[in-house]
Design a protein around this motif. Structure first.
Motif, short mmCIF file in Angstrom:
data_model
loop_
_atom_site.label_atom_id
_atom_site.label_comp_id
_atom_site.label_asym_id
_atom_site.label_seq_id
_atom_site.Cartn_x
_atom_site.Cartn_y
_atom_site.Cartn_z
N THR A 159 9.17 14.81 1.49
CA THR A 159 9.16 13.52 2.17
C THR A 159 10.39 13.43 3.05
OG1 THR A 159 8.86 11.15 1.81
CG2 THR A 159 10.41 12.24 0.34
N TRP A 207 10.04 8.80 7.12
CA TRP A 207 8.67 8.43 6.70
C TRP A 207 8.73 7.21 5.78
CZ3 TRP A 207 5.40 7.27 2.80
CH2 TRP A 207 4.02 7.33 3.06
N ARG A 237 7.14 3.60 6.80
CA ARG A 237 5.91 3.17 6.13
C ARG A 237 6.11 2.08 5.08
NH1 ARG A 237 1.11 6.34 7.27
NH2 ARG A 237 1.84 7.82 8.84
N THR A 238 7.34 1.95 4.56
CA THR A 238 7.54 1.00 3.44
C THR A 238 8.73 0.05 3.63
OG1 THR A 238 9.11 2.35 2.16
CG2 THR A 238 6.78 2.84 1.85
N CYS A 294 2.31 -6.64 -11.04
CA CYS A 294 3.27 -7.25 -10.10
C CYS A 294 3.14 -8.77 -10.01
CB CYS A 294 3.12 -6.63 -8.71
SG CYS A 294 3.28 -4.86 -8.76
N ARG A 305 4.56 12.42 -4.31
CA ARG A 305 5.30 11.77 -3.22
C ARG A 305 4.62 10.47 -2.75
NH1 ARG A 305 4.16 14.93 2.49
NH2 ARG A 305 1.88 14.70 2.44
N LEU A 344 -5.33 1.08 -8.79
CA LEU A 344 -3.91 1.06 -9.16
C LEU A 344 -3.87 1.06 -10.68
CD1 LEU A 344 -0.92 0.82 -8.52
CD2 LEU A 344 -1.26 -1.55 -7.89
N GLY A 365 -3.19 4.04 -2.21
CA GLY A 365 -2.27 3.17 -1.46
C GLY A 365 -2.90 2.40 -0.32
N ASN A 366 -3.66 3.13 0.50
CA ASN A 366 -4.23 2.52 1.69
C ASN A 366 -5.19 1.38 1.37
OD1 ASN A 366 -5.48 2.65 4.51
ND2 ASN A 366 -3.78 4.13 4.52
N PHE A 377 -3.30 -1.58 0.00
CA PHE A 377 -2.60 -2.23 1.12
C PHE A 377 -3.49 -3.29 1.78
CE2 PHE A 377 -1.00 -2.76 5.35
CZ PHE A 377 0.36 -2.50 5.30
N HIS A 417 5.98 -10.98 -3.14
CA HIS A 417 6.18 -9.75 -3.93
C HIS A 417 6.71 -8.66 -3.00
CE1 HIS A 417 5.67 -6.35 -6.43
NE2 HIS A 417 4.57 -5.92 -5.85
N ASN A 445 6.11 -3.62 -0.03
CA ASN A 445 6.13 -2.85 1.21
C ASN A 445 6.49 -3.82 2.34
OD1 ASN A 445 5.26 -1.64 3.70
ND2 ASN A 445 3.99 -0.23 2.52
N ARG A 452 5.89 -3.68 5.40
CA ARG A 452 4.78 -3.92 6.34
C ARG A 452 3.83 -5.00 5.80
NH1 ARG A 452 1.37 0.71 7.46
NH2 ARG A 452 2.11 1.66 5.55
N ILE A 453 3.63 -5.02 4.48
CA ILE A 453 2.77 -6.07 3.89
C ILE A 453 3.46 -7.43 4.06
CG2 ILE A 453 1.72 -6.96 1.75
CD1 ILE A 453 1.46 -4.12 0.74
N ASN A 494 9.85 -1.41 -5.17
CA ASN A 494 8.91 -2.29 -5.87
C ASN A 494 9.24 -2.28 -7.36
OD1 ASN A 494 6.71 -3.48 -7.10
ND2 ASN A 494 5.16 -2.33 -5.94
O1 UT7 Z 1 2.77 -3.56 -6.08
C1 UT7 Z 1 1.37 -3.49 -6.09
C2 UT7 Z 1 0.87 -3.48 -4.75
N1 UT7 Z 1 1.16 -2.22 -4.11
C3 UT7 Z 1 1.10 -2.15 -2.84
O2 UT7 Z 1 0.87 -3.17 -2.25
C4 UT7 Z 1 1.24 -0.83 -2.15
C5 UT7 Z 1 0.26 -0.76 -1.05
N2 UT7 Z 1 0.25 0.52 -0.30
C6 UT7 Z 1 1.26 0.92 0.49
O3 UT7 Z 1 2.32 0.33 0.50
C7 UT7 Z 1 1.00 2.09 1.42
O4 UT7 Z 1 -0.37 2.39 1.41
C8 UT7 Z 1 1.82 3.37 1.07
C9 UT7 Z 1 3.27 3.16 1.42
C10 UT7 Z 1 1.67 3.69 -0.39
C11 UT7 Z 1 1.31 4.55 1.91
O5 UT7 Z 1 1.39 4.25 3.29
P1 UT7 Z 1 0.14 4.52 4.25
O6 UT7 Z 1 0.55 4.16 5.60
O7 UT7 Z 1 -1.03 3.77 3.65
O8 UT7 Z 1 -0.04 6.08 4.16
P2 UT7 Z 1 -1.30 6.94 3.68
O9 UT7 Z 1 -1.47 6.82 2.19
O10 UT7 Z 1 -2.48 6.59 4.54
O11 UT7 Z 1 -0.82 8.40 4.03
C12 UT7 Z 1 -0.60 8.81 5.39
C13 UT7 Z 1 -0.09 10.24 5.38
C14 UT7 Z 1 -0.93 11.20 4.52
O12 UT7 Z 1 -0.99 12.45 5.18
P3 UT7 Z 1 -2.30 12.87 6.01
O13 UT7 Z 1 -3.44 12.84 5.03
O14 UT7 Z 1 -2.43 11.83 7.10
O15 UT7 Z 1 -1.95 14.22 6.51
C15 UT7 Z 1 -0.10 11.33 3.27
O16 UT7 Z 1 -0.33 12.56 2.59
O17 UT7 Z 1 1.25 10.30 4.86
C16 UT7 Z 1 1.30 11.29 3.82
N3 UT7 Z 1 2.29 10.85 2.83
C17 UT7 Z 1 3.59 11.12 2.91
N4 UT7 Z 1 4.31 11.81 3.82
C18 UT7 Z 1 5.64 11.89 3.61
C19 UT7 Z 1 2.06 10.10 1.72
N5 UT7 Z 1 3.22 9.88 1.08
C20 UT7 Z 1 4.19 10.51 1.79
C21 UT7 Z 1 5.57 10.64 1.63
N6 UT7 Z 1 6.27 11.33 2.57
N7 UT7 Z 1 6.23 10.09 0.59
#
Ligand code: UT7
Length: 319
Positions: free
Chosen positions: A29, A33, A37-38, A113, A152, A190, A204-205, A208, A239, A242, A244-245, A269
């Motif tokens: 990671t 990133w 993203r967070t 949460c 990750r 989750l 995650g997505n 979100f 809460h 993230n 972005r949320i 979180n």
């Molecule tokens: O507390 C309870 C509530 N929880 C939440 O509200 C969390 C909600 N979700 C999120 O905050 C976001 O979905 C995350 C931060 C978990 C992920 O962000 P995202 O923009 O939704 O990313 P994604 O899961 O769509 O992943 C995008 C890319 C993927 O690669 P490919 O498939 O596009 O090649 C992942 O493999 O980013 C990759 N990726 C990472 N890259 C670097 C995922 N985690 C990481 C990382 N470092 N740590």
């Protein structure tokens, strides 16, 4: 009927800081990133302390700030998804023992949460029914023990910490309204599956998207129900999962930077501890004063969600 008021807020964060740069050495990671993203830059990790130790430290301060003594507390309720023990004793029992509060009601709840909002609803009901007078509520998490440090997609998100508050019978600054809900159809998105799989797994997505919609809808509904426009809110405490949320919800509801509390960058979180830790940050920065109108909004595993509208009944912070 007696009214319920939140008369203090406090928190405790363990000393060890785990930065994004530290995580770069553990999984594939990057600081860039994670930040993009967070919004998270660092999180706290408990080492020699368990969940009840974190909760005890926050709770002791919450009682002191309420100008009470431990013997005045007649119920201890802890929200956690990372209890000291699998089944028993409850984390609340251990916190009560640490504080020398014996022979009172003490139990845990599990609402992920949204835990702190569920606690508020419970405390409000117990006070308004006349059953209790001073209730200690705690959100405490040592999530580092249920995080898969090789995954990750989740390990970058979570941190440890605790927040606590006292809810007392007091009609001046009341807890105006609390709404809680859940939908188990989303359970798999989750989850800590159990058995051999004890770590957090998240789609995650998908989480979100539902989080943004649900958090927004819940806040709109509680404000409409109570006929309060969003510009009358002194402090909006969402809460902290993230950035972005938080930004998406903030923009949809037209909250200003001054109204909105953001601590996800420094704590990550912390699940049930996230809202009281964020409230405490605002309190210690002088942003939360006696009589201020606060709006809380949470979403988490279950799925669970909820919101609360209250006037802060504690004393303004003195350095
Ligand atoms: O507390 C309870 C509530 N929880 C939440 O509200 C969390 C909600 N979700 C999120 O905050 C976001 O979905 C995350 C931060 C978990 C992920 O962000 P995202 O923009 O939704 O990313 P994604 O899961 O769509 O992943 C995008 C890319 C993927 O690669 P490919 O498939 O596009 O090649 C992942 O493999 O980013 C990759 N990726 C990472 N890259 C670097 C995922 N985690 C990481 C990382 N470092 N740590």
């Amino acid at each position: 009927m007696p009214k319920a008021s939140l008369v203090s807020i406090a928190a405790y964060a363990p000393a060890k800081i785990l930065t994004n740069l530290d995580l770069e050495k553990m999984v594939e990671t990057s600081d860039e990133w994670i930040t993009k993203r967070t919004g998270i830059k660092q999180r706290r990790i408990a080492q020699d302390e368990d969940t009840s130790d974190l909760g005890t430290k926050a709770a002791r301060l919450a009682i002191e700030r309420a100008n009470l003594r431990a013997k005045d507390i007649d119920a201890v309720i802890c929200a956690t998804i990372s209890p000291d023990h699998f089944c028993m004793p409850s984390t609340a029992c251990k916190i009560a023992k640490n504080l020398d509060i014996n022979s009172v009601t003490a139990f845990d709840i599990s609402a992920a949460c949204t835990g702190f909002i569920y606690l508020l609803e419970l405390a409000k009901s117990l006070i308004e029914s006349g059953s209790k007078k001073n209730i200690l509520i705690i959100g405490a998490e040592k999530l580092s023990k249920i995080v898969d440090w090789a995954d990750r997609t989740t390990c970058i998100l979570f941190g440890d910490g605790a927040g606590a508050a006292v809810v007392s019978a007091d009609s001046k600054n009341e807890i105006i309204d609390v709404h809680t809900a859940a939908d188990g159809n989303y359970a798999e998105l989750l989850i800590t599956p159990g058995g051999e799989e004890k770590f957090i797994k998240m789609s995650g997505n998908e989480v979100f998207k539902v989080a943004v919609q649900t958090l927004t809808k819940d806040v709109v509904e509680i404000l409409e129900r109570n006929k309060i426009p969003s510009d009358k809110i002194d402090l909006f405490v969402p809460h902290q999962a993230n950035l972005r949320i938080i930004e998406a919800v903030k923009q949809r509801l037209n909250f200003s930077d001054e109204q909105c509390v953001v601590t996800v960058g420094k704590y990550g979180n912390t699940s049930s501890a996230s809202i009281p830790m964020a409230m405490n940050d605002a309190y210690e920065a002088g942003r939360l004063k006696n009589g201020d109108l606060i709006l809380l909004d949470a979403f988490g595993g279950g799925f669970t969600w909820g919101s609360a509208l209250l006037k802060f009944g504690g004393e303004s912070y003195k350095r």
